[in-house]
Motif scaffolding. Structure first.
Motif, short mmCIF file in Angstrom:
data_model
loop_
_atom_site.label_atom_id
_atom_site.label_comp_id
_atom_site.label_asym_id
_atom_site.label_seq_id
_atom_site.Cartn_x
_atom_site.Cartn_y
_atom_site.Cartn_z
N THR A 32 18.24 110.48 16.69
CA THR A 32 16.94 110.64 16.05
C THR A 32 16.65 109.49 15.10
OG1 THR A 32 17.19 113.04 16.18
CG2 THR A 32 15.56 112.21 14.65
N VAL A 33 17.64 109.05 14.37
CA VAL A 33 17.44 108.01 13.36
C VAL A 33 17.37 106.61 13.98
CG1 VAL A 33 18.51 106.89 11.38
CG2 VAL A 33 18.44 109.37 11.53
N LEU A 34 18.21 106.35 14.97
CA LEU A 34 18.24 105.02 15.57
C LEU A 34 17.40 104.98 16.84
CD1 LEU A 34 21.99 104.17 15.17
CD2 LEU A 34 20.10 103.47 13.73
N PRO A 35 16.88 103.94 17.23
CA PRO A 35 16.89 102.60 16.66
C PRO A 35 15.95 102.50 15.46
CG PRO A 35 15.60 102.58 18.66
CD PRO A 35 16.17 103.97 18.52
N THR A 36 16.29 101.59 14.59
CA THR A 36 15.53 101.48 13.35
C THR A 36 14.15 100.87 13.53
OG1 THR A 36 16.59 99.36 12.90
CG2 THR A 36 17.59 101.32 11.93
N ASP A 37 13.88 100.25 14.66
CA ASP A 37 12.54 99.68 14.86
C ASP A 37 11.49 100.76 15.09
OD1 ASP A 37 13.44 100.43 17.32
OD2 ASP A 37 12.84 98.59 18.35
N THR A 38 11.92 102.02 15.32
CA THR A 38 10.96 103.10 15.48
C THR A 38 10.56 103.73 14.16
OG1 THR A 38 12.72 104.73 15.78
CG2 THR A 38 11.86 103.66 17.77
N TRP A 39 11.14 103.29 13.07
CA TRP A 39 10.83 103.88 11.77
C TRP A 39 9.39 103.61 11.34
CZ3 TRP A 39 15.67 102.74 8.27
CH2 TRP A 39 16.76 103.44 8.79
N ASP A 40 8.78 102.60 11.88
CA ASP A 40 7.41 102.28 11.52
C ASP A 40 6.39 103.13 12.28
OD1 ASP A 40 8.31 100.36 9.78
OD2 ASP A 40 8.25 98.76 11.29
N VAL A 52 25.56 117.87 16.24
CA VAL A 52 24.53 117.56 15.25
C VAL A 52 24.57 116.08 14.90
CG1 VAL A 52 23.75 118.04 12.91
CG2 VAL A 52 24.48 119.91 14.37
N GLY A 53 25.76 115.52 14.80
CA GLY A 53 25.88 114.10 14.47
C GLY A 53 25.31 113.19 15.55
N PHE A 56 11.85 113.54 12.60
CA PHE A 56 13.06 113.71 11.81
C PHE A 56 13.04 115.04 11.07
CE2 PHE A 56 15.68 112.95 7.99
CZ PHE A 56 16.88 112.71 8.64
N LEU A 57 11.92 115.42 10.49
CA LEU A 57 11.82 116.71 9.80
C LEU A 57 11.95 117.87 10.79
CD1 LEU A 57 9.01 116.07 7.17
CD2 LEU A 57 11.48 116.22 6.81
#
Length: 121
Positions: A62-70, A55-56, A78-79
């Protein structure tokens, strides 16, 4: 392997992620039943440590890379990860194993107490 490179050793971390999908629910159901039968720190610790790696690793992926957060679909992905991988494959089987074991033990104890004339049931 991933991203076109065959010498990336960290791809081995995804082997438990892939194996967690078919075998994880059974493992979590067993640990849930173990926690219901023998409450204590050892069973609870294994209930957390067993899914920690698969899971980790997938959570970090899923969370990284942070440039995909936009990206507009990032939050949906993520949900979906939380609902399916964490909720459906990890937490729900543990709750089912724990709940079924507790209900079974309660009904069995009640039936044995009612059948035992020495108890006065």
């Amino acid at each position: 392997m991933m991203f076109g490179y065959s010498d990336e050793w960290w791809v081995l971390l995804f082997v438990p992620v892939v194996l967690w999908v078919p075998f994880g629910p059974f493992a979590m159901g067993v640990t849930g039943a173990w926690c219901a039968r023998r409450p204590g720190w050892r069973a609870r610790l294994w209930s957390v440590l067993l899914p920690a790696l698969p899971v980790g690793v997938l959570a970090v992926d899923t969370v990284l890379p942070t440039d995909t957060w936009d990206e507009p679909t990032w939050w949906d992905h993520f949900l979906a990860f939380l609902a399916v991988y964490v909720g459906g494959i990890t937490v729900l089987p543990w709750l089912l194993g724990y709940g079924i074991t507790r209900v079974t033990r309660t009904l069995r104890a009640r039936r044995n107490r009612a059948a035992d004339p020495a108890v006065g049931g």
